[in-house]
Design a protein around this motif. Structure first.
Motif, PDB file in Angstrom:
ATOM      1  N   ALA A  74       0.473  -1.099  -0.090  1.00  0.00           N
ATOM      2  CA  ALA A  74       0.378  -0.209   0.090  1.00  0.00           C
ATOM      3  C   ALA A  74       1.141   1.261   0.389  1.00  0.00           C
ATOM      4  O   ALA A  74       0.712   2.600  -0.740  1.00  0.00           O
ATOM      5  CB  ALA A  74      -0.738   0.021   1.356  1.00  0.00           C
ATOM      6  N   ALA A  75       2.040   0.778   0.154  1.00  0.00           N
ATOM      7  CA  ALA A  75       2.598   2.687   0.935  1.00  0.00           C
ATOM      8  C   ALA A  75       3.984   2.830  -0.539  1.00  0.00           C
ATOM      9  O   ALA A  75       4.201   3.546  -1.070  1.00  0.00           O
ATOM     10  CB  ALA A  75       3.775   2.459   2.315  1.00  0.00           C
ATOM     11  N   THR A  76       3.952   1.584  -1.231  1.00  0.00           N
ATOM     12  CA  THR A  76       5.281   1.487  -2.083  1.00  0.00           C
ATOM     13  C   THR A  76       4.466   1.166  -3.634  1.00  0.00           C
ATOM     14  O   THR A  76       5.462   1.550  -4.522  1.00  0.00           O
ATOM     15  CB  THR A  76       6.736   1.007  -1.627  1.00  0.00           C
ATOM     16  N   GLY A  77       3.610   0.797  -3.550  1.00  0.00           N
ATOM     17  CA  GLY A  77       3.660  -0.363  -4.984  1.00  0.00           C
ATOM     18  C   GLY A  77       4.307  -1.222  -5.447  1.00  0.00           C
ATOM     19  O   GLY A  77       3.864  -1.692  -6.870  1.00  0.00           O
ATOM     20  N   GLN A  78       5.215  -1.939  -4.539  1.00  0.00           N
ATOM     21  CA  GLN A  78       5.465  -3.256  -4.997  1.00  0.00           C
ATOM     22  C   GLN A  78       5.871  -4.165  -3.810  1.00  0.00           C
ATOM     23  O   GLN A  78       5.502  -3.586  -2.520  1.00  0.00           O
ATOM     24  CB  GLN A  78       7.182  -2.529  -5.055  1.00  0.00           C
ATOM     25  N   LEU A  79       6.050  -5.091  -4.665  1.00  0.00           N
ATOM     26  CA  LEU A  79       6.338  -5.992  -3.838  1.00  0.00           C
ATOM     27  C   LEU A  79       7.967  -5.907  -2.661  1.00  0.00           C
ATOM     28  O   LEU A  79       8.829  -5.704  -4.185  1.00  0.00           O
ATOM     29  CB  LEU A  79       6.197  -7.572  -4.262  1.00  0.00           C
ATOM     30  N   ASN A  80       8.195  -5.935  -1.553  1.00  0.00           N
ATOM     31  CA  ASN A  80       9.120  -6.321  -1.484  1.00  0.00           C
ATOM     32  C   ASN A  80      10.104  -6.860  -1.385  1.00  0.00           C
ATOM     33  O   ASN A  80       9.178  -8.565  -1.474  1.00  0.00           O
ATOM     34  CB  ASN A  80       9.439  -5.242  -0.309  1.00  0.00           C
ATOM     35  N   PHE A 123       7.641 -11.188 -10.389  1.00  0.00           N
ATOM     36  CA  PHE A 123       8.302 -11.362  -9.662  1.00  0.00           C
ATOM     37  C   PHE A 123       7.296 -12.542  -9.968  1.00  0.00           C
ATOM     38  O   PHE A 123       7.971 -14.011 -10.104  1.00  0.00           O
ATOM     39  CB  PHE A 123       6.568 -11.071  -8.516  1.00  0.00           C
ATOM     40  N   ILE A 124       6.511 -12.215 -11.279  1.00  0.00           N
ATOM     41  CA  ILE A 124       5.498 -14.545 -11.562  1.00  0.00           C
ATOM     42  C   ILE A 124       6.681 -14.481 -12.340  1.00  0.00           C
ATOM     43  O   ILE A 124       7.111 -16.094 -12.351  1.00  0.00           O
ATOM     44  CB  ILE A 124       4.727 -14.224 -12.101  1.00  0.00           C
ATOM     45  N   GLU A 125       7.743 -14.064 -13.131  1.00  0.00           N
ATOM     46  CA  GLU A 125       8.694 -14.468 -13.808  1.00  0.00           C
ATOM     47  C   GLU A 125       9.656 -15.260 -13.083  1.00  0.00           C
ATOM     48  O   GLU A 125      10.523 -16.343 -13.326  1.00  0.00           O
ATOM     49  CB  GLU A 125       9.180 -12.781 -14.887  1.00  0.00           C
ATOM     50  N   ARG A 126      10.376 -14.566 -12.032  1.00  0.00           N
ATOM     51  CA  ARG A 126      11.457 -15.005 -10.747  1.00  0.00           C
ATOM     52  C   ARG A 126      10.875 -16.259 -10.175  1.00  0.00           C
ATOM     53  O   ARG A 126      11.306 -17.307 -10.067  1.00  0.00           O
ATOM     54  CB  ARG A 126      11.480 -14.030 -10.247  1.00  0.00           C
ATOM     55  N   ALA A 127       9.160 -16.314  -9.893  1.00  0.00           N
ATOM     56  CA  ALA A 127       9.191 -17.592  -9.575  1.00  0.00           C
ATOM     57  C   ALA A 127       9.086 -18.628 -10.094  1.00  0.00           C
ATOM     58  O   ALA A 127       9.327 -19.768  -9.982  1.00  0.00           O
ATOM     59  CB  ALA A 127       7.858 -17.287  -9.231  1.00  0.00           C
ATOM     60  N   TYR A 128       8.969 -18.568 -11.535  1.00  0.00           N
ATOM     61  CA  TYR A 128       8.566 -19.686 -12.343  1.00  0.00           C
ATOM     62  C   TYR A 128      10.737 -19.768 -12.569  1.00  0.00           C
ATOM     63  O   TYR A 128      10.079 -21.245 -12.629  1.00  0.00           O
ATOM     64  CB  TYR A 128       8.069 -19.348 -13.819  1.00  0.00           C
ATOM     65  N   ARG A 129      11.368 -19.605 -12.369  1.00  0.00           N
ATOM     66  CA  ARG A 129      12.201 -19.193 -13.336  1.00  0.00           C
ATOM     67  C   ARG A 129      13.265 -20.470 -11.544  1.00  0.00           C
ATOM     68  O   ARG A 129      13.793 -21.448 -11.981  1.00  0.00           O
ATOM     69  CB  ARG A 129      13.853 -18.042 -13.020  1.00  0.00           C
ATOM     70  N   GLU A 130      12.694 -19.778 -10.513  1.00  0.00           N
ATOM     71  CA  GLU A 130      13.238 -20.815  -9.015  1.00  0.00           C
ATOM     72  C   GLU A 130      12.035 -21.809  -8.801  1.00  0.00           C
ATOM     73  O   GLU A 130      13.241 -22.823  -8.225  1.00  0.00           O
ATOM     74  CB  GLU A 130      12.989 -19.158  -7.832  1.00  0.00           C
ATOM     75  N   THR A 131      11.079 -21.714  -9.229  1.00  0.00           N
ATOM     76  CA  THR A 131      10.522 -23.448  -8.115  1.00  0.00           C
ATOM     77  C   THR A 131       9.695 -23.688  -9.608  1.00  0.00           C
ATOM     78  O   THR A 131       9.585 -24.921  -9.061  1.00  0.00           O
ATOM     79  CB  THR A 131       9.475 -22.170  -7.490  1.00  0.00           C
ATOM     80  N   GLY A 132       9.494 -23.041 -10.853  1.00  0.00           N
ATOM     81  CA  GLY A 132       9.279 -23.739 -11.815  1.00  0.00           C
ATOM     82  C   GLY A 132       7.590 -23.978 -11.739  1.00  0.00           C
ATOM     83  O   GLY A 132       6.606 -24.595 -12.769  1.00  0.00           O
ATOM     84  N   ILE A 133       6.626 -23.350 -11.340  1.00  0.00           N
ATOM     85  CA  ILE A 133       5.756 -22.950 -10.910  1.00  0.00           C
ATOM     86  C   ILE A 133       5.352 -21.600 -11.796  1.00  0.00           C
ATOM     87  O   ILE A 133       5.947 -20.079 -11.283  1.00  0.00           O
ATOM     88  CB  ILE A 133       5.303 -22.273  -9.312  1.00  0.00           C
ATOM     89  N   ALA A 134       4.605 -21.397 -12.791  1.00  0.00           N
ATOM     90  CA  ALA A 134       3.841 -20.486 -13.437  1.00  0.00           C
ATOM     91  C   ALA A 134       2.524 -20.618 -12.810  1.00  0.00           C
ATOM     92  O   ALA A 134       1.512 -21.107 -13.058  1.00  0.00           O
ATOM     93  CB  ALA A 134       3.514 -21.285 -15.180  1.00  0.00           C
TER      94      ALA A 134
END
Length: 347
Positions: A74-80, A123-134
């Motif tokens: 809410a404060a930053t508009g980004q996932l930290n 983040f979605i792209e990173r999650a796929y690279r690191e975990t294989g979950i799309a």
């Protein structure tokens, strides 16, 4: 909106599988055909793996962890970065569970935090690279539809429209449904931009009794205002309004109502609670400090700071749809996904 899990391509099936209560078996590796649903919300990461059964499906493995992906959004508009790392750790566990099961079809979805964050796609792209979950970032409308599909069987019988709601971490979905069809027909829906994380971060907590009272009033006002347009569209409430909630808020309050020393899904899922009792519990919790709320074992430290925002949202919903009784569902998006994926469904 298909995607691929670590094992199998995701497709969208036709609909509703049987409606019997979900049974949970002892975890074990099996050669049976399994289906998986993963729901990554603003606050929680939840996985359900199941196999078809004659009367619905049987759960063979499950995972749930509070990750607070939307913390600070809410404060930053980004996932930290800290929230991302917590979430990736949880997704890694989910990926391991998926690998150990014979999952023939899976779907993984992300909701409000990823919809709202400017770095949600990254983040979605990173999650796929690191975990294989799309992960598939779904719309608020689809989120609402899946929640209804997963829990509508718990609505009390009736012919007039019913209201189903899902209080999430970053938003709250409200759906007006006609239950005279085998799968409920959505008559209207609304996504309010407040969930337990976003509302807590916006309104604060309050350091003393007066501060907590002021915060709770502000939370209720914000929630009520965000639902005003939907409230204006609602038909006149039926003589006996039916109301069903699916979320950590309603299951937690139901646990408090029952006086449970620890959470018991069998006791909570499908429970009908007087709305007046839920209002009384909400007011009582709003007056307690975070430490006092954490001392209640069915709330604990993970929910102690967030539960009051859920109470405020719940009271706003009771204001616009004045049901005397509230149905409680410990099921929702994941079960709705499974009903879409499994053969023979009509969702």
């Amino acid at each position: 909106m298909g995607n691929q899990s670590a094992q199998a391509p995701v497709g969208r099936g036709g609909g509703q599988v049987g409606e019997a209560p979900i049974r949970k078996s002892r975890p074990r590796v099996s050669a049976a055909r399994h289906y998986a649903a993963l729901d990554l919300g603003t606050n929680n990461c939840r996985l359900l793996i199941a196999r078809p059964a004659e009367s619905g499906f049987t759960v063979v493995d499950a995972f749930s962890r509070v990750v607070r992906l939307g913390e600070g959004l809410a404060a930053t508009g980004q996932l930290n970065e800290a929230a991302i790392n917590r979430t990736l750790a949880a997704l890694t566990i989910c990926a391991d569970k998926l690998r150990r099961r014979n999952v023939v079809l899976a779907r993984s979805v992300a909701t409000e935090a990823c919809r709202r964050a400017s770095n949600g796609a990254a983040f979605i792209e990173r999650a796929y690279r690191e975990t294989g979950i799309a992960l598939d970032i779904i719309t608020a409308e689809e989120e609402a539809r899946l929640a209804v599909l997963g829990c509508h069987i718990l609505l009390e019988p009736g012919d007039e429209p019913a209201l189903v709601f899902d209080i999430g971490g970053g938003s709250t979905e409200l759906v007006l449904v006609d239950t005279r069809t085998p799968v409920p027909t959505v008559l209207d829906w609304h996504s309010a931009p407040w969930g337990v994380v976003s509302l807590t971060e916006s309104a604060g907590i309050g350091s003393d009794a007066a501060g907590r009272a002021a915060v709770y009033t502000r939370m209720r006002d914000l929630a009520r205002t965000s639902m005003a347009g939907f409230a204006a569209r609602l038909p006149r409430a039926p003589r006996q309004p039916r109301l069903l909630g699916t979320s950590g808020t309603v299951t937690t309050l139901a646990s408090v109502h029952l006086g449970l020393s620890r959470y018991d899904r069998a006791a909570v899922d499908g429970l009908i609670v007087p709305a007046s009792a839920m209002r009384a519990i909400s007011a009582d919790l709003a007056g307690k400090s975070v430490t006092e709320r954490a001392g209640l074992t069915c709330i604990g430290t993970e929910r102690a700071d967030l539960v009051v925002a859920g109470c405020a949202i719940l009271e706003a919903i009771l204001d616009l749809w004045p049901a005397e009784r509230l149905g409680v569902a410990d099921r929702g998006i994941r079960e709705g996904i499974l009903r879409c994926l499994m053969p023979g469904s009509q969702a």
